[in-house]
Design a protein around this motif. Structure first.
Motif, mmCIF file in Angstrom:
data_model
loop_
_atom_site.group_PDB
_atom_site.id
_atom_site.type_symbol
_atom_site.label_atom_id
_atom_site.label_comp_id
_atom_site.label_asym_id
_atom_site.label_seq_id
_atom_site.Cartn_x
_atom_site.Cartn_y
_atom_site.Cartn_z
ATOM 1 N N SER A 168 -16.235 7.294 -6.925
ATOM 2 C CA SER A 168 -15.179 6.077 -7.907
ATOM 3 C C SER A 168 -15.693 5.219 -7.863
ATOM 4 C CB SER A 168 -14.715 6.859 -9.152
ATOM 5 O OG SER A 168 -14.905 7.647 -9.907
ATOM 6 N N THR A 169 -14.749 3.959 -7.878
ATOM 7 C CA THR A 169 -14.651 2.085 -6.867
ATOM 8 C C THR A 169 -14.116 3.076 -6.711
ATOM 9 O OG1 THR A 169 -13.926 0.378 -7.615
ATOM 10 C CG2 THR A 169 -12.866 1.910 -9.199
ATOM 11 N N MET A 170 -14.339 1.939 -5.471
ATOM 12 C CA MET A 170 -13.211 1.400 -3.655
ATOM 13 C C MET A 170 -11.926 0.317 -4.363
ATOM 14 S SD MET A 170 -14.624 3.519 -0.542
ATOM 15 C CE MET A 170 -16.115 2.330 -0.965
ATOM 16 N N ASN A 171 -12.884 -0.758 -5.489
ATOM 17 C CA ASN A 171 -11.879 -1.491 -5.952
ATOM 18 C C ASN A 171 -10.963 -1.140 -5.959
ATOM 19 O OD1 ASN A 171 -13.746 -3.390 -4.752
ATOM 20 N ND2 ASN A 171 -14.679 -3.235 -6.974
ATOM 21 N N ALA A 172 -9.448 -1.595 -5.779
ATOM 22 C CA ALA A 172 -7.876 -1.725 -6.556
ATOM 23 C C ALA A 172 -7.533 -1.844 -7.600
ATOM 24 C CB ALA A 172 -6.731 -1.208 -5.443
ATOM 25 N N HIS A 173 -7.319 -1.245 -8.863
ATOM 26 C CA HIS A 173 -7.599 -1.660 -10.082
ATOM 27 C C HIS A 173 -6.575 -1.154 -10.579
ATOM 28 C CE1 HIS A 173 -7.933 -1.088 -15.299
ATOM 29 N NE2 HIS A 173 -8.484 -1.699 -14.669
ATOM 30 N N PHE A 174 -5.339 -2.315 -11.205
ATOM 31 C CA PHE A 174 -4.612 -1.978 -12.460
ATOM 32 C C PHE A 174 -4.300 -2.914 -14.108
ATOM 33 C CE2 PHE A 174 -3.889 -2.700 -7.563
ATOM 34 C CZ PHE A 174 -2.324 -1.652 -7.063
ATOM 35 N N GLY A 175 -3.795 -2.459 -14.421
ATOM 36 C CA GLY A 175 -3.627 -2.446 -15.672
ATOM 37 C C GLY A 175 -1.514 -3.186 -15.753
ATOM 38 N N ILE A 176 -1.495 -3.990 -16.190
ATOM 39 C CA ILE A 176 -0.547 -4.984 -15.730
ATOM 40 C C ILE A 176 0.009 -5.113 -17.556
ATOM 41 C CG2 ILE A 176 -0.005 -5.958 -14.003
ATOM 42 C CD1 ILE A 176 -0.602 -8.985 -15.438
ATOM 43 N N GLY A 177 -0.294 -4.513 -19.083
ATOM 44 C CA GLY A 177 0.176 -4.137 -20.139
ATOM 45 C C GLY A 177 0.305 -5.718 -20.941
ATOM 46 N N SER A 178 1.060 -6.042 -20.892
ATOM 47 C CA SER A 178 1.449 -7.017 -21.694
ATOM 48 C C SER A 178 2.260 -8.556 -20.511
ATOM 49 C CB SER A 178 2.384 -7.202 -23.216
ATOM 50 O OG SER A 178 3.282 -7.469 -22.613
ATOM 51 N N ALA A 179 2.437 -8.329 -20.046
ATOM 52 C CA ALA A 179 2.917 -8.843 -18.635
ATOM 53 C C ALA A 179 2.017 -10.163 -18.646
ATOM 54 C CB ALA A 179 2.907 -8.154 -17.296
ATOM 55 N N ASP A 180 2.414 -11.469 -18.095
ATOM 56 C CA ASP A 180 1.715 -12.600 -17.381
ATOM 57 C C ASP A 180 1.383 -13.192 -17.024
ATOM 58 O OD1 ASP A 180 0.326 -12.682 -20.936
ATOM 59 O OD2 ASP A 180 2.573 -14.190 -21.103
ATOM 60 N N THR A 181 2.323 -12.329 -15.903
ATOM 61 C CA THR A 181 2.607 -12.693 -14.087
ATOM 62 C C THR A 181 2.416 -11.844 -13.307
ATOM 63 O OG1 THR A 181 4.717 -13.167 -14.091
ATOM 64 C CG2 THR A 181 3.652 -15.778 -14.855
ATOM 65 N N ILE A 182 2.168 -11.627 -11.659
ATOM 66 C CA ILE A 182 1.992 -11.095 -11.160
ATOM 67 C C ILE A 182 3.221 -11.238 -10.385
ATOM 68 C CG2 ILE A 182 0.927 -9.283 -9.736
ATOM 69 C CD1 ILE A 182 -1.672 -9.779 -11.854
ATOM 70 N N ASP A 183 4.186 -11.317 -9.329
ATOM 71 C CA ASP A 183 4.843 -11.701 -8.720
ATOM 72 C C ASP A 183 4.512 -11.756 -7.163
ATOM 73 O OD1 ASP A 183 6.987 -11.772 -10.247
ATOM 74 O OD2 ASP A 183 8.004 -10.498 -10.305
ATOM 75 N N LYS A 184 4.031 -10.630 -6.920
ATOM 76 C CA LYS A 184 2.998 -10.445 -6.120
ATOM 77 C C LYS A 184 2.414 -9.171 -5.311
ATOM 78 C CE LYS A 184 7.205 -8.284 -2.962
ATOM 79 N NZ LYS A 184 7.729 -8.851 -1.774
ATOM 80 N N VAL A 185 1.224 -9.653 -4.770
ATOM 81 C CA VAL A 185 0.295 -8.135 -4.195
ATOM 82 C C VAL A 185 0.282 -7.564 -2.550
ATOM 83 C CG1 VAL A 185 -1.898 -6.805 -3.973
ATOM 84 C CG2 VAL A 185 -1.419 -8.372 -5.728
ATOM 85 N N VAL A 186 1.109 -6.398 -2.223
ATOM 86 C CA VAL A 186 1.261 -6.631 -1.207
ATOM 87 C C VAL A 186 0.070 -5.478 -0.645
ATOM 88 C CG1 VAL A 186 2.884 -5.649 1.267
ATOM 89 C CG2 VAL A 186 3.567 -6.937 -1.056
ATOM 90 N N ILE A 187 -0.507 -5.885 0.611
ATOM 91 C CA ILE A 187 -1.997 -4.738 1.264
ATOM 92 C C ILE A 187 -1.267 -4.345 2.269
ATOM 93 C CG2 ILE A 187 -3.963 -4.875 1.556
ATOM 94 C CD1 ILE A 187 -3.693 -6.988 -0.281
ATOM 95 N N LYS A 188 -0.586 -2.571 2.827
ATOM 96 C CA LYS A 188 -0.891 -2.164 4.156
ATOM 97 C C LYS A 188 -1.834 -1.536 4.894
ATOM 98 C CE LYS A 188 4.282 -1.153 2.777
ATOM 99 N NZ LYS A 188 5.714 -0.790 2.169
#
Length: 668
Positions: free
Chosen positions: A539-559
């Motif tokens: 399957s895809t190696m892209n990291a997919h996230f749903g966030i529901g009805s939220a309008d903003t994302i505070d931050k993304v962290v990649i370790k």
């Protein structure tokens, strides 16, 4: 009225004492208990009913469309052993639409239920033929068919055909644009169905190639030679082969390894964390095989790379960070059908990564050494608490759902999960299919998608497919599924999403083994980047996230596997975000005002002079290449840095409000 019903049921019971067959089924009344005096009629061997010599047949024609449940899972049947099959069509051409053997919940003295329960939808006016066969027993028992209103699923898929076909499926970006493509492998060519940028379909590319060992059991993708184009590993019953992409992505060559191996699950993974992808191949009948990457674009057979797996039964390996120490671990699902219960070839293993290429087996310590015949697992954070849980698919026993306790141990909570007690499942795939911010899953034998309710319970909904590879196949932010010659497109809802695409520099190109985190009003979600999903598919190696009805994302962290950490503040929703390893350390994306450090250069202690009421809580120190060297809390506005060598460093500080601040400092 009760007397009439009872007399009718009695008549049915008397009628059932005579032999019957498919051509003369007994009429079945819904919501009325039916007694089977014995299973003594004539059976028809079908894909549902094998190794049975007798059956008792019933017909049922609903007056309305219903969701129907047929069940012998009743107290009076305790310790019975039943099997039910449901058909449409005529006796000479029966079509099996549902069946069940051991999904009951009422157990015998050995703790196992051999009773049956099956649920399916029926159409008004259609006739359904129900057969109970004697595969296990001809003894008397009761059963009931109940009708319920059809529940409209909160998610749906539309079926589309495409020009290829594959049952060992691969959804992966093959042309370097981070859009999920479909790959099929024939004996004479590799077929890439490249997704168009506007999501309107695919451009077909056929690359001639002689493939002597096509993927009969598994396929995996990953760029092991770091040229920007994904390669393939093919799991075959005789060999493991690697299909290598040309430097420009315009063709492929093949390497067929000489070792005879009954290959099951394959994965590309950086086992020794040297920045190069190795290849892991599960062996059904003997020790699994590892192929070490020499850093020059070659994979060399090296059994010492993981030398602690001396026996067979190795069906599926999943690589994920199970104990949150930043190192990728491996969970091994084992089956070996001919091995008796308790045999090492069918006890699942957990290899904890101790660093430096060393692994320790701790399955029993962690409580995940399941001894049933396991084929696959889906390792994800199902409760969004920041650690990985395990959904385990078993072929011969009830499946397991291991919740991560956060202390190196797991607890099976399957009984309280709301998931049907499925038995006989070999394939499982997971992802957030309705983009509500919670990981869902489906497995092969139920044709049901289990949507996550957000409280470690799940609700099942019918699917038009039962397995396949997962990815966003029309670039709309919703996960789709490919299987056979069909693509099942997920019908979007109003929920928002984000997709993270990775490009490794010090780490492997795909970022396999990286931990991706997103933060917002929901708290925290995590994904681990993997190659090889479920038992068979990629399957895809892209990291997919749903966030529901939220309008903003505070931050993304990649370790990253290298230790580098990248942070992106306030990324856009409903879009793909590409992150190159170390890119956020080279530019200033952090608030620097609010404190100063001294002395310059620092010697043993680095002090902070803060403004106003700022409170500093924690700090991370990186070298100039972005490798994480130290992570600690801040006490009395100072850090002990005496163990650092002389040189320049990057300092990332987080304050009490969760804001990040970065600046450089010099250590003398």
């Amino acid at each position: 009225m009760k007397k009439i019903t009872s007399l009718f049921a009695l008549c049915l019971s008397f009628w059932a004492t005579a032999q019957n067959d498919c051509a003369s089924p007994l009429p079945l009344v819904a919501n009325v208990m039916t007694n089977v005096p014995s299973v003594s009629g004539n059976n028809i061997i079908t894909s549902c009913s094998t190794q049975a010599t007798a059956a008792i047949w019933y017909s049922y024609t609903p007056t309305q469309s219903y969701t129907v449940t047929i069940s012998s899972d009743l107290a009076q049947n305790m310790c019975g052993d039943t099997r039910v099959n449901v058909y449409t069509g005529i006796c000479g051409e029966l079509v099996c639409i549902a069946n069940d053997d051991d999904s009951g919940s009422i157990t015998c003295s050995n703790g196992t239920s051999y009773l049956s329960t099956v649920t399916f939808n029926v159409n008004a006016g259609a006739t359904y033929i129900i057969a109970w066969d004697n595969r296990w027993s001809s003894s008397s028992f009761d059963f009931i068919l109940t009708e319920a209103p059809i529940t409209v699923a909160p998610i749906s898929f539309t079926q589309q055909s495409f020009a290829g076909s594959s049952t060992i499926c691969c959804v992966s970006d093959m042309d370097g644009d981070y859009l999920d493509d479909i790959v099929t492998v024939d004996a004479n060519q590799i077929n890439v169905f490249a997704q168009k940028a506007d999501g309107s379909g695919y451009t077909t590319h056929n690359y001639p190639l002689t493939v002597n060992y096509t993927p009969g059991w598994s396929i995996a993708a990953g760029d092991f030679d770091h040229n920007g184009f994904n390669d393939l590993a093919l799991g075959n019953g005789s060999r493991v082969s690697v299909v290598k992409a040309a430097p420009n992505g315009g063709g492929y060559s093949i390497i067929e390894y000489p070792q005879n191996i009954f290959t099951q699950r394959t994965n590309f993974v950086d086992i020794d964390n040297d920045g190069n992808l190795d290849l892991w191949a599960c062996h059904d009948v003997a020790q699994s095989h590892a192929y070490r990457n020499d850093g020059n674009g070659n994979l060399l057979f090296d059994i010492s790379l993981m030398s602690t797996l001396p026996v067979g039964g190795n069906y599926q390996s999943q690589w994920a960070d199970l104990n949150n120490d930043g190192k990728i671990d491996m969970y091994l699902s084992k089956c070996r059908g001919s091995a008796p219960a308790g045999d090492p070839q069918r006890i699942n293993l957990y290899y904890k990564n101790n660093g430096g290429g060393a692994f320790a087996e701790e399955g029993a310590i962690a409580g995940i050494n399941d001894g049933a015949q396991s084929w696959a697992s889906a390792i994800e954070d199902y409760d969004n608490d920041g650690d990985m849980d395990i959904m385990l698919s078993n072929i011969s026993d009830t499946n397991k759902f291991y919740r991560n306790n956060g202390d190196g141990t797991f607890t099976d909570i399957y009984a309280s999960s709301g998931i049907a007690p499925q038995v006989g499942s070999w394939e499982i795939q997971a992802g957030d299919f309705n983009n509500d911010g919670w990981i869902d899953f489906f497995w092969q034998n139920s044709k049901e998608l289990y949507l996550n309710n957000g409280d470690m319970t799940f609700s099942g909904y019918d699917l038009p497919f039962n397995e396949g590879a997962v990815g966003d196949l029309n670039h709309d932010g919703f996960l789709d599924v490919q299987f056979g010659s069909s693509v099942y497109m997920n019908v979007p809802n109003q929920n928002n999403w984000i997709t993270i695409n990775l490009e490794g520099i010090q780490s492997n190109y795909n970022g396999i083994g990286a931990r991706v985190e997103i933060y917002g009003t929901w708290g925290k979600q995590i994904r681990d980047i993997k190659s090889g999903h479920g038992f068979s598919h990629q399957s895809t190696m892209n990291a997919h996230f749903g966030i529901g009805s939220a309008d903003t994302i505070d931050k993304v962290v990649i370790k990253w596997p290298s230790g580098v950490e990248d942070t992106i503040n306030n990324p856009a929703k409903n879009a793909a975000l590409k992150v190159t390893e170390g890119s956020t350390l080279a530019v200033n994306q952090f608030t620097q005002a609010g404190f100063e450090t001294y002395p310059v250069p620092a010697q043993n202690v680095l002090n902070f002079k803060v403004q106003n009421t700022m409170e500093l809580k924690s700090a991370k120190i990186f070298d100039i290449n972005g490798r994480l060297l130290m992570q600690t809390s801040i006490s009395n506005n100072s850090l002990n840095v005496e163990k650092l060598s002389t040189g320049a460093y990057l300092l990332l500080v987080q304050d009490a409000q969760g804001k990040d601040h970065m600046q450089k400092f010099i250590k003398a």
